[in-house]
Scaffold this motif. Structure first.
Motif, PDB file in Angstrom:
ATOM      1  N   CYS A  14       0.795  -1.307  -0.006  1.00 21.52           N
ATOM      2  CA  CYS A  14      -0.080   0.042   0.050  1.00 21.52           C
ATOM      3  C   CYS A  14       0.851   1.197   0.071  1.00 21.52           C
ATOM      4  O   CYS A  14       1.606   1.400   0.940  1.00 21.52           O
ATOM      5  CB  CYS A  14      -0.773   0.094   1.089  1.00 21.52           C
ATOM      6  N   CYS A  17       0.383   3.698   3.357  1.00 22.17           N
ATOM      7  CA  CYS A  17       0.956   3.330   4.648  1.00 22.17           C
ATOM      8  C   CYS A  17       2.174   2.655   4.705  1.00 22.17           C
ATOM      9  O   CYS A  17       2.623   2.035   5.672  1.00 22.17           O
ATOM     10  CB  CYS A  17      -0.154   2.648   5.749  1.00 22.17           C
ATOM     11  N   HIS A  21      -0.890  -5.133   2.782  1.00 22.65           N
ATOM     12  CA  HIS A  21      -1.921  -5.371   3.542  1.00 22.65           C
ATOM     13  C   HIS A  21      -3.170  -5.605   2.486  1.00 22.65           C
ATOM     14  O   HIS A  21      -3.040  -5.450   1.424  1.00 22.65           O
ATOM     15  CB  HIS A  21      -2.400  -4.727   4.695  1.00 22.65           C
ATOM     16  N   CYS A  48      -7.399   2.370   2.018  1.00 24.93           N
ATOM     17  CA  CYS A  48      -6.749   1.982   2.956  1.00 24.93           C
ATOM     18  C   CYS A  48      -7.276   2.161   4.331  1.00 24.93           C
ATOM     19  O   CYS A  48      -7.375   3.416   4.787  1.00 24.93           O
ATOM     20  CB  CYS A  48      -4.983   2.341   2.763  1.00 24.93           C
ATOM     21  N   ASN A  50      -5.806   1.727   7.166  1.00 22.11           N
ATOM     22  CA  ASN A  50      -4.589   2.334   8.109  1.00 22.11           C
ATOM     23  C   ASN A  50      -4.396   3.836   8.131  1.00 22.11           C
ATOM     24  O   ASN A  50      -3.780   4.250   9.136  1.00 22.11           O
ATOM     25  CB  ASN A  50      -3.339   1.371   7.812  1.00 22.11           C
TER      26      ASN A  50
HETATM   27 ZN   LIG Z   1      -2.551   0.968   3.626  1.00 29.67          ZN
END
Ligand SMILES: [Zn+2]
Length: 348
Positions: A14, A17, A21, A48, A50
């Protein structure tokens, strides 16, 4: 995020971040302003879980392109313009490349490529594309107009691709147009056409009418019979029947445009092998021919011509015609005037 639908989860690195994931691929209805107009369209994006709320979405390069294409197609639909997919479909229906279709329509070479990928076409361009959409005859008109944009070979190749798309009506129209073109310089009533203008409907009816009554009707014989029908009609009424113009040829009177005549889509003409390398054109009646265009007087004349010549072989009818004043007093290649044609030996 709100108002969006999950499409799938993708396991990836990703960029938001910096971790590997499950990123969510989602879609939603978005709005955008194009040419000063607010347009709704479907947008795809990646999400995302996160990252901060302010910056938790991103798109890949191909997603961005697709979103833009969707937005522009949304504008097209709203304004009644062809979508990029519809433009692709028109082009593929004719089997043409992007450059060839652009040239066919007289546009810059990259125009179609741009319309299929990003740019929105002007209304004038849209109208031209719609003109050829379900109408190969219109496409042929464009090819004629922009013929100089292609090499002779390329032009023939494109022409045959377009002709393949013609329906029965289109083929019939085209075959008539080719025959009519031969008569472009005979557009006034005169001694050459027996004071009658070319009437293809009537001519087709005359030919089918004769074919119904003569079982072995070949081209040479038919051409003489048509000349006799026209001459008898002129003799009795001062007007020829078909409006064709005939020339003095070795084999007797032959109408101008006789090759195009035999190609008329509505006639029932079959090629029959004759020896190993040659063929003859056998003319049969057309199944659904409308004979109402023939008058009683026309039919009487056609019946007389059939009665006189039905058992003549081609050679015999040529020899018979060679004795006519219309033949002896004209030279090779001359147009046979009806003022001479009416001097035929009578058999009504
Ligand atoms: Zn991410």
């Amino acid at each position: 995020m709100e108002g969006s639908t999950l499409i799938r989860k993708i396991h990836m690195v990703c960029p938001l971040c910096d971790r590997t994931h499950e990123v969510e691929e989602r879609r939603r209805i978005a709005t955008i302003t194009i040419k000063g107009d607010k347009v709704s369209y479907e947008e795809r994006f990646l999400y995302c879980v996160n990252a901060d709320e302010a910056e938790n979405e991103f798109v890949t390069g191909s997603m961005a392109n697709e979103n833009l294409l969707n937005a522009r197609n949304g504008y097209r639909v709203k304004h009644g313009l062809l979508t990029s997919d519809e433009i692709v479909a028109i082009r593929e229906n004719y089997g043409l490349s992007q450059v060839d279709l652009a040239r066919l329509l007289g546009w810059g070479e990259a125009t179609i490529s741009r319309y299929e990928s990003k740019a929105i076409q002007d209304e004038a361009y849209d109208t031209m594309l719609r003109l050829i959409k379900d109408n190969p005859l219109a496409a042929l008109e464009f090819l004629k107009k922009n013929a100089d944009k292609f090499s002779a070979m390329k032009r023939l190749e494109i022409r045959s691709k377009i002709v393949e798309k013609l329906d029965t009506y289109g083929k019939e129209f085209l075959s008539r147009q080719a025959f009519e073109a031969e008569y472009a310089s005979f557009d006034t009533k005169c001694d050459s056409n027996g004071f009658a203008l070319l009437n293809i409907d009537k001519l087709e009816a005359m030919i089918s009418y004769i074919a119904e009554k003569v079982s072995h009707l070949y081209k040479v014989k038919l051409m003489k019979m048509l000349w006799y029908a026209d001459s008898l009609s002129f003799k009795s009424s001062g007007l020829a029947m078909s409006g064709m113009v005939y020339r003095h040829e070795t084999m007797g009177a032959l109408p101008i445009g006789h090759y195009a005549l035999m190609n008329l889509e509505r006639l029932n003409v079959k090629e029959e092998a004759c020896g190993d390398y040659d063929y003859m054109l056998h003319i049969y009646p057309t199944l659904d021919m409308d004979y109402s265009i023939l008058t009683k007087a026309d039919k009487k004349i056609l019946d007389a011509v059939v009665e006189k010549f039905k058992d003549y072989k081609s050679k015999a009818i040529i020899d018979y015609m060679h004795e006519e004043i219309a033949y002896t007093q004209t030279g090779q290649g001359d147009i046979i005037p009806f003022s001479l044609a009416k001097e035929i030996r009578d058999f009504l």
